[in-house]
Design an enzyme around this catalytic site. Structure first.
Site, PDB file in Angstrom:
ATOM      1  N   ASP A 122       0.854  -1.178   0.110  1.00 16.70           N
ATOM      2  CA  ASP A 122       0.074  -0.034  -0.053  1.00 16.70           C
ATOM      3  C   ASP A 122       0.774   1.279   0.065  1.00 16.70           C
ATOM      4  OD1 ASP A 122      -1.799   2.023   0.243  1.00 16.70           O
ATOM      5  OD2 ASP A 122      -2.808   0.956   1.929  1.00 16.70           O
ATOM      6  N   THR A 123       1.085   1.737  -1.171  1.00 12.70           N
ATOM      7  CA  THR A 123       2.082   3.029  -1.299  1.00 12.70           C
ATOM      8  C   THR A 123       1.353   4.349  -0.702  1.00 12.70           C
ATOM      9  OG1 THR A 123       0.901   3.358  -3.780  1.00 12.70           O
ATOM     10  CG2 THR A 123       3.311   2.168  -3.438  1.00 12.70           C
TER      11      THR A 123
END
Length: 692
Positions: free
Chosen positions: A36-37
């Site tokens: 999850d950037t």
């Protein structure tokens, strides 16, 4: 659908083209990690680790739906493997988002450049031992179908396990009932016979017990219930025994008094049954090394065995209001009852001794293998119970446990043994000032039970003080010293050590000591010690080590025996190995006792030998099957173990003791007194030191 799959399904279908799952491992477990950037931190579910720590201050986070959450636990310095390369995550916060692991930017920045392609992601791996060494690592991004397939496979496995264990519950239900004579399940077909020594003798004990109105009412209600269940019937027997109620601690606790029938005269007049109940040490020996346990309790066990018509009149009893009944089933209070029921259980479970045992109506199932193996063992035992028509109490049954209470002990799969809280409670409920000789006997009986299990370190001399008060030859007197003694014992009961039930792979160490009046011993174990030391399963060295030899001598003086204490090479080898592993030794049990008046007149050197004989024979079930290390601070005893006493009428008792010791094969180590604290303090805490 499982909530975990629902969450993954939402993540995969919310329209984000950059949804990224990869395979990772932490320790020996594999997980699906969500990259999850948009997350600044890493988050994980509780199942990814057993080392969560509470944060000093809760950490506030805001998730995608803008809601606030407070994180209270985290783990630091987690080693994560991607493509068999080890990465370090500085911190993972505990948060159940429905996903096993969320990898955020704090991790990605450590191993940048982070490159996400259509089917793979790339990170720069750095050697944790040599930071200058690094390389780009590529790992495959799992497709939506792959993620869901893996998740559904996991749920399928869980469902299979659930159904597998559910069959056990169903099988247990088939042998459970609230009625011990349930005709659909109790099909044992046995008819128990008890015979009088003199068939013409009548045992009619006059009932002179003064009953209260409460007694009359409770007898009426209980007997009506027993009649309804078919357990008793009205009697015209010439025999009779009085019935009464008792209300001890257990009865007060459960809120119901217990009916007791005084069969003392009948027991004196009938032929006994000599079938033996299993010893506690035999039971502990049998379950050594077991990892999983289940316990089953026969529902009102005695009541499941029907009596022969000729035997029923012998069980007749009288109670108010002017009632005379006899039992249709085996009754409590008959001296033959425990032996009869034990034989029935042993015969019913014959052939299954390797996975279960019974102590009267308590069945213990034990497994040294996996959980699945134990479940299979439970199924086998339940099937046999069904075939033999034994009815089980569902309320008291405990299935598939790694820790279980059995016969007053708390037994764990790691070999640890503790005293059950119930047993401790029974002792602590005694008053500090015991009222009479009978109460002292009951108190000492409970204490002896604990001592026999090996928990009590120095019971012998403390018990001796109170034992003197039991004799009617001594005038009854209770003073403050007696009260302090009881308080001291009760205080020690609350801080008893945990014991270890050594297995066949463990190496045993016995320490013995004696004073002029008492003897003691301590048994310890080195877990998997035989392999660590270099011994086979019988405690014999696997390598060629020279052995010492002993031969008969014409001089049996202590000085001559002292010369023989020089250790063989095997003894020295084993003792030196144990010394290096001293911190790994676990306590197995204590034992202590007092010498008789005659024995106290022996020379102290001989008392050291006698103490050793008593200790080894006390633990013969543990020591006969293997070699062990015997530690003593007596040169005389060390030499005695290696030295053949010359046959001579003047050495009668020494020869007898040596013959008793020949059954054992110890390695012998002579130690200094200050290095024998376990056994030494048992004998000298309450007596003046004696030199040996």
């Amino acid at each position: 659908m499982n909530t975990e799959i629902v969450q993954k399904h939402r993540v995969l279908t919310k329209g984000n083209p950059n949804v990224t799952f990869i395979k990772v491992s932490i320790g020996k477990r594999n997980f699906l990690a969500y990259i999850d950037t948009g997350a600044t931190l890493c988050f994980g579910k509780r199942k990814i680790s057993n080392n969560w720590e509470i944060l000093k201050q809760p950490k506030e986070i805001i998730i995608a739906d803008k809601s606030k959450h407070y994180i209270r636990e985290a783990i630091s310095n987690v080693f994560l493997k991607i493509e068999n390369k080890e990465f370090l995550i500085p911190i993972i916060y505990l948060h159940d988002s429905g996903l096993d692991l969320i990898i955020g930017n704090n991790f990605l920045k450590l191993y940048q450049p982070f490159i996400q392609r259509l089917e793979t992601i790339e990170l720069r791996w750095k050697n944790l031992n040599n930071p200058k060494e690094s390389q780009m690592i590529s790992t495959k991004i799992l497709t939506k179908n792959e993620v869901l397939k893996l998740s559904f496979e996991k749920i399928h496995i869980c469902l299979e396990k659930y159904l597998f264990f559910k069959t056990i519950e169903e099988q247990l239900e088939e042998v459970c009932s609230e009625h011990p004579l349930d005709e659909t399940k109790n099909k044992n077909g046995l008819l128990i016979e008890i015979r009088l020594k003199d068939p013409l003798q009548e045992i009619n004990v006059t009932n002179r017990i003064p009953y209260t109105i409460r007694d009359v009412q409770e007898f009426k209600e209980e007997c009506e219930d027993l009649l309804k269940k078919g357990l008793i019937r009205e009697s015209q027997s010439p025999h009779s025994a009085p019935a009464f109620y008792v209300e001890n601690h257990n009865e007060i606790k459960r809120g119901k008094r217990r009916m007791v029938i005084n069969y003392k005269k009948m027991n004196e007049a009938t032929i006994g049954d000599s079938y033996k109940l299993p010893r506690k040490d035999f039971i502990l020996e049998k379950i050594k090394g077991s990892l999983w346990f289940s316990s089953l309790d026969a529902k009102s066990g005695y009541y499941q065995l029907r009596l022969h018509e000729n035997t029923k009149p012998l069980t007749a009893f009288s109670c108010p209001p002017q009632k005379h009944y006899e039992w249709n089933v085996l009754s409590f209070g008959l001296k033959q009852a425990p032996s009869i029921y034990q034989r029935f259980m042993d015969q019913s479970l014959k052939g299954l001794e390797h996975i279960c045992l019974a102590y009267i109506d308590d069945i213990l199932i034990f497994t040294k293998g996996s959980k699945e193996q134990h479940v299979n063992d439970v199924r086998i035992v339940l099937q046999r119970i069904k075939e033999k028509g034994i009815i089980i109490s569902k309320k008291k049954s405990k299935l598939i446990q790694q820790e279980i209470e059995y016969l007053g002990l708390k037994i764990q799969g790691n070999g640890e043994i503790d005293l059950s809280p119930h047993t401790q409670e029974k002792i602590l409920q005694f008053p500090d000032e015991l009222e009479d000789r009978k109460q002292i006997q009951r108190f000492l009986g409970c204490i002896n039970y604990i001592a026999n299990e090996g928990f009590f370190k120095n019971l012998a001399l403390e018990r001796k003080h109170l034992q003197k008060k039991i004799s009617v030859k001594n005038p009854w007197k209770w003073d403050t010293i007696d009260t302090k003694m009881v308080q001291s014992i009760k205080g020690k009961i609350q801080s008893l050590p945990k014991l270890y039930n050594a297995s066949i792979q463990d190496f045993l160490i016995v320490e013995t000591d004696a004073s002029q009046h008492s003897w003691s011993g301590c048994l310890r174990a080195l877990p998997k010690g035989k392999q660590k030391i270099g011994l086979d399963e019988f405690g014999i060295p696997t390598a060629d080590l020279c052995t010492g030899s002993s031969s008969a001598s014409s001089d049996n003086s202590p000085a001559e025996i002292d010369k023989c204490h020089s250790a063989s090479k095997q003894d020295t080898h084993v003792a030196s190995k144990i010394k290096k592993l001293e911190n790994e030794l676990l306590l197995c049990k204590y034992v202590s006792g007092t010498f008789t008046d005659t024995e106290t007149r022996y020379p102290i050197a001989e008392l050291e030998v006698l103490a050793g004989v008593k200790v080894l024979e006390k633990w013969r079930i543990d020591l006969l099957q293997t070699r062990f290390l015997l530690r003593t601070d007596s040169k005389y005893f060390a030499g005695f173990c290696r030295y053949n006493i010359k046959t001579d009428y003047r050495n009668g008792r020494l020869i007898r003791w040596q013959l008793r010791l020949q059954a054992y094969q110890p390695y012998v180590e002579l130690i200094k007194s200050e290095n024998n604290p376990f056994a030494d303090t048992l004998t000298r805490e309450w007596s003046k030191p004696s030199s040996s």
